[in-house]
Design a protein around this motif. Structure first.
Motif, short mmCIF file in Angstrom:
data_model
loop_
_atom_site.label_atom_id
_atom_site.label_comp_id
_atom_site.label_asym_id
_atom_site.label_seq_id
_atom_site.Cartn_x
_atom_site.Cartn_y
_atom_site.Cartn_z
N ARG A 110 1.04 -1.34 0.07
CA ARG A 110 0.06 0.08 0.12
C ARG A 110 0.99 1.25 -0.16
O ARG A 110 1.87 1.54 0.96
CB ARG A 110 -0.71 -0.04 1.28
CG ARG A 110 -1.91 1.22 1.34
CD ARG A 110 -2.80 0.88 2.40
NE ARG A 110 -3.85 2.16 2.68
CZ ARG A 110 -4.86 2.28 1.91
NH1 ARG A 110 -5.17 1.26 1.04
NH2 ARG A 110 -5.63 3.38 2.23
N GLY B 25 1.76 5.18 0.01
CA GLY B 25 1.21 6.46 0.60
C GLY B 25 2.14 7.58 -0.33
O GLY B 25 3.48 7.55 -0.47
N PRO C 94 -1.83 10.56 -9.40
CA PRO C 94 -2.83 9.36 -9.24
C PRO C 94 -2.84 8.62 -10.48
O PRO C 94 -2.92 7.28 -10.44
CB PRO C 94 -3.98 9.67 -8.41
CG PRO C 94 -3.67 10.99 -7.63
CD PRO C 94 -2.58 11.67 -8.74
N ALA D 152 -3.14 0.05 -4.62
CA ALA D 152 -3.42 0.53 -3.31
C ALA D 152 -2.69 1.75 -2.93
O ALA D 152 -1.60 1.74 -2.34
CB ALA D 152 -3.25 -0.34 -2.20
N LEU D 153 -3.42 3.01 -3.21
CA LEU D 153 -2.71 4.21 -3.22
C LEU D 153 -3.48 5.16 -2.49
O LEU D 153 -4.84 5.07 -2.30
CB LEU D 153 -2.60 4.94 -4.71
CG LEU D 153 -2.00 6.17 -4.56
CD1 LEU D 153 -0.67 6.14 -4.29
CD2 LEU D 153 -1.96 6.75 -6.18
N LEU D 154 -2.93 5.96 -1.59
CA LEU D 154 -3.45 6.92 -0.69
C LEU D 154 -2.45 8.10 -0.87
O LEU D 154 -1.54 8.10 -0.81
CB LEU D 154 -3.62 6.72 0.82
CG LEU D 154 -4.25 7.43 1.68
CD1 LEU D 154 -5.71 7.30 1.63
CD2 LEU D 154 -4.35 6.73 3.23
N THR D 155 -3.31 9.26 -0.94
CA THR D 155 -2.49 10.45 -1.29
C THR D 155 -2.75 11.43 0.07
O THR D 155 -3.59 11.41 0.90
CB THR D 155 -2.78 11.19 -2.44
OG1 THR D 155 -4.13 11.86 -2.30
CG2 THR D 155 -2.77 10.49 -3.51
N ARG D 156 -1.69 12.28 0.22
CA ARG D 156 -1.86 13.38 1.39
C ARG D 156 -0.82 14.68 0.71
O ARG D 156 0.25 14.33 0.30
CB ARG D 156 -0.99 12.96 2.56
CG ARG D 156 -1.27 13.86 3.75
CD ARG D 156 -2.60 14.03 4.36
NE ARG D 156 -2.62 14.65 5.49
CZ ARG D 156 -3.69 15.06 6.07
NH1 ARG D 156 -4.97 14.60 5.45
NH2 ARG D 156 -3.53 15.69 7.37
N LEU E 186 -0.20 9.09 6.81
CA LEU E 186 -0.29 7.82 5.65
C LEU E 186 0.17 6.53 6.55
O LEU E 186 -0.65 5.56 6.00
CB LEU E 186 0.63 8.19 4.56
CG LEU E 186 0.08 9.10 3.63
CD1 LEU E 186 1.14 9.65 2.54
CD2 LEU E 186 -1.17 8.67 2.78
N ARG F 151 -2.59 5.32 8.53
CA ARG F 151 -3.87 4.57 7.55
C ARG F 151 -3.31 3.44 6.69
O ARG F 151 -3.98 3.03 5.75
CB ARG F 151 -4.38 5.72 6.90
CG ARG F 151 -5.06 6.67 7.57
CD ARG F 151 -5.29 8.01 7.25
NE ARG F 151 -5.99 8.86 8.21
CZ ARG F 151 -5.59 9.64 9.15
NH1 ARG F 151 -4.15 9.38 9.43
NH2 ARG F 151 -6.30 10.33 10.16
N CYS G 169 -0.42 2.58 5.30
CA CYS G 169 0.48 2.59 4.11
C CYS G 169 1.84 1.86 4.66
O CYS G 169 2.48 2.11 5.63
CB CYS G 169 0.95 3.95 3.50
SG CYS G 169 -0.53 4.77 2.68
#
Length: 214
Positions: free
Chosen positions: A112, A114, A127, A135-139, A167, A170, A172
């Motif tokens: 995953r 971040g 993105p 599996a990507l989460l941005t900030r 990240l 959560r 990452c």
């Protein structure tokens, strides 16, 4: 000897990629082109990546190629479609988007990811560069770029670390720093999170060496 053109839209990007080339590929001949109005114009225009912006990127690429560059590396991550258009006109040479190599390395981990940016438009365009299903989460590292503008590097790094910790909390498992200017935060992020950290300069230099057979 390989000659690589580095094309920048932020002054902060110049030092990190040159430092990485000196460290990891010292025999590479480098040239630097900087137009720091590109990011400012994009941020305030509200027009996005229009035809005029595409033409500006093509003009920079043509100039760099005309100097004898064997490869082009763009170092600002908010201009993906412009860079793709430049690459489409040059099938005979490597043309790298700033994040292309880092995205490939991040996806290859199978973890995953971040993704942190300090320039908000990057989180609009970047993105889509990741394969579907990643599996990507941005900030956004809010205020980090402004801190650099003030010359406060410590505050910049602290903002990036805060984003990385958010990240990590959560789920990452690997942190990717989207801007070349953020590479300076690599050690601080790794120390704070104990996670693998990928930077655009490090990944890009590895990819360029491979593509040019160096």
């Amino acid at each position: 000897m390989s000659r690589v053109a580095l094309i920048h839209a932020l002054a902060y990007s110049v030092a990190p990629i040159n430092a990485e080339l000196v460290r990891a590929w010292p025999e590479c001949e480098r040239m630097n082109l900087l137009d720091d109005s590109l990011s400012a114009d994009l941020a305030r225009s509200g027009r996005g990546l229009d035809a005029a912006m595409h033409q500006r990127f093509e003009a920079l690429a043509a100039y760099a190629e005309g100097t004898g560059a064997q490869a082009l590396l763009f170092t600002c991550s908010a201009f993906g479609p412009c860079i793709e258009a430049v690459a489409a006109r040059r099938p005979h040479m490597p043309v790298l988007k700033p994040n292309e190599a880092m995205v490939a390395e991040a996806v290859a981990t199978g973890k995953r990811v971040g993704l942190i940016a300090s320039f908000a438009p990057t989180l609009v365009s970047m993105p889509a560069e990741f394969p579907s299903g990643t599996a990507l989460l941005t900030r956004l590292a809010e205020g980090a770029m402004a801190a650099l503008d003030r010359g406060d590097a410590a505050e910049h790094d602290a903002r990036v670390v805060d984003a990385a910790c958010w990240l990590q909390q959560r789920g990452c498992e690997v942190i990717a720093l989207a801007q070349f200017s953020m590479a300076r935060s690599e050690a601080a992020v790794r120390q704070a999170t104990a996670l693998p950290v990928l930077t655009t300069p490090g990944s890009a230099v590895r990819a360029l060496r491979q593509r040019l057979g160096a």
